[in-house]
Design a protein around this motif. Sequence first.
Motif, mmCIF file in Angstrom:
data_model
loop_
_atom_site.group_PDB
_atom_site.id
_atom_site.type_symbol
_atom_site.label_atom_id
_atom_site.label_comp_id
_atom_site.label_asym_id
_atom_site.label_seq_id
_atom_site.Cartn_x
_atom_site.Cartn_y
_atom_site.Cartn_z
ATOM 1 N N ARG A 31 -58.857 4.350 32.795
ATOM 2 C CA ARG A 31 -59.765 4.400 33.943
ATOM 3 C C ARG A 31 -61.104 3.751 33.595
ATOM 4 N NH1 ARG A 31 -57.699 9.669 34.197
ATOM 5 N NH2 ARG A 31 -59.641 10.527 33.327
ATOM 6 N N ALA A 32 -61.577 4.025 32.376
ATOM 7 C CA ALA A 32 -62.852 3.434 31.949
ATOM 8 C C ALA A 32 -62.760 1.913 31.908
ATOM 9 C CB ALA A 32 -63.242 3.983 30.581
ATOM 10 N N ASP B 269 -62.891 0.638 35.461
ATOM 11 C CA ASP B 269 -64.251 0.746 36.000
ATOM 12 C C ASP B 269 -65.148 -0.347 35.427
ATOM 13 O OD1 ASP B 269 -63.479 2.919 37.469
ATOM 14 O OD2 ASP B 269 -64.353 4.410 36.102
ATOM 15 N N ARG B 270 -64.983 -0.600 34.135
ATOM 16 C CA ARG B 270 -65.798 -1.637 33.497
ATOM 17 C C ARG B 270 -65.490 -3.009 34.095
ATOM 18 N NH1 ARG B 270 -65.117 -3.748 27.384
ATOM 19 N NH2 ARG B 270 -67.069 -4.863 27.147
ATOM 20 N N ASP C 247 -65.832 5.263 27.259
ATOM 21 C CA ASP C 247 -66.040 3.867 27.651
ATOM 22 C C ASP C 247 -66.151 2.963 26.428
ATOM 23 O OD1 ASP C 247 -67.021 3.514 30.843
ATOM 24 O OD2 ASP C 247 -67.060 5.540 30.047
ATOM 25 N N GLY D 99 -68.928 0.442 34.810
ATOM 26 C CA GLY D 99 -68.695 1.198 33.588
ATOM 27 C C GLY D 99 -69.839 2.142 33.278
ATOM 28 N N ARG D 100 -69.595 3.089 32.358
ATOM 29 C CA ARG D 100 -70.600 4.079 31.986
ATOM 30 C C ARG D 100 -70.872 4.004 30.485
ATOM 31 N NH1 ARG D 100 -68.249 9.644 33.510
ATOM 32 N NH2 ARG D 100 -66.435 8.691 32.510
ATOM 33 N N GLY E 12 -67.446 11.709 28.311
ATOM 34 C CA GLY E 12 -67.385 11.143 29.647
ATOM 35 C C GLY E 12 -66.255 11.728 30.460
ATOM 36 N N MET F 139 -59.265 6.391 29.065
ATOM 37 C CA MET F 139 -59.686 5.054 28.634
ATOM 38 C C MET F 139 -59.186 3.979 29.590
ATOM 39 S SD MET F 139 -59.448 5.220 24.486
ATOM 40 C CE MET F 139 -59.621 6.857 23.773
ATOM 41 N N THR G 285 -70.508 6.083 27.801
ATOM 42 C CA THR G 285 -69.922 7.265 27.191
ATOM 43 C C THR G 285 -69.042 6.835 26.025
ATOM 44 O OG1 THR G 285 -67.853 7.315 28.467
ATOM 45 C CG2 THR G 285 -69.809 8.333 29.492
#
Length: 410
Positions: free
Chosen positions: A204-205, A208-209, A220, A214-215, A154, A202, A217
């Motif tokens: 940033r993930a 985002d979550r 994530d 979130g994505r 990711g 991580m 990946t």
Amino acid sequence: MTEAPWSSDMAWPTGMSPFDPFDAAIQADPYRHYAWLRAHAPVIRAGRPEAPLYVVSRYDDVLAGLKDSATFVSTPPGGEVIPGLLLMLDPPAHGPLRQTISRAFGPRAVNAIEAAVRTLVATRWDAFLAAGGGDAAAAFATPLTMGVIATVLGITVADAAQMRAWTNSAVDFIATRIRGVVNPDASVDSYARMRAFMADAMDRAARDRAAGCGRDTVIDALAALREEGALTPDEADGFACLLFMAGHETTTLLSVNCLDQLASDPSALAWLQAGGSPAAFAEEMARFRPSVHRLTRYAARATTIGGYDIPAGAAVRFLIASANRDATRYADPERFDPGRLGAAHTGFGAGMHICLGSWLARLELRLMLERIAATTASIAIDGARIPVEGGAFATSGLTRLDLSVTPRRM
């Protein structure tokens, strides 16, 4: 007491130098040495007299050793355990961590990115085909593998390229810490930068979550495991680094080995074009020409292998590439046969440390071979074939392979 013979003391056949795990010429094509070892000296000593390496070459001995995690451990005496480096962990720490991490990188997670990997394969191979070929390692396999690992993690391809630039120095540093030796040339800087990058990714993930975007990946997934407390921050960062460092190089080499086989043996391409299974082809390649040739373990106690004494603390190198050509296990083992049935192999290791990234490697190779079979009329060697050198004989393959390729008429 039966001591294993020293490689340098044995009567090797004319034209064969004693097996030396640091010999670049042997690393380029070790299979004749492997065959002789299996037949005449299944356990030998090699390397430095003050710290010999015990080299094991027969299938049954290799498999038994890799499965016996109580006798043959992954952390050397006096070495440091680095968080998240799953390959270096022994029980009881290994099992729970691997089980946790497999949630982020098991078959289900890998299968979820099949469409993305298929697109990457098509883009890279079609460009290589349109150009009429070139260096298959630099122009195709390396950018493909970097794109795949970036997709899985990711991150961007540019970030993956930066981490690739850090990899050699980071690996040198990790190796010295694991072995408990001092190497002033092995700087912590590259590994520290790689870990810091993964930690930031991580973070940033996780943000985002929390924001609902979130994505799906690995970064994530690892961030989520870190937030749950299933992984410590050090374990999450360390595993992400391990995945990158261990994954792209070995899969690149295995991809180039596949291309070299197709170029050297026209019947192999014809077999695929006639409907042969790309998955079976990839599996036979992992047996016949794996990119990783040996796995090192350390004797936790005095033991024996094949009737030879192994002292406590000794470094034991299990030659998985030799085991894969043992005639007691495989019929006609020196022949590449993608239609081979029932041929379980050690190309991805064995036991509790069997390669967690094998699912990703299998996916990438299968999709690559599918695309080649569908689009390519011919593949031929057209220039240099430069083998891997160094790395203490951990890997074998080609760092450069010049090919000419022609498209199929649709």
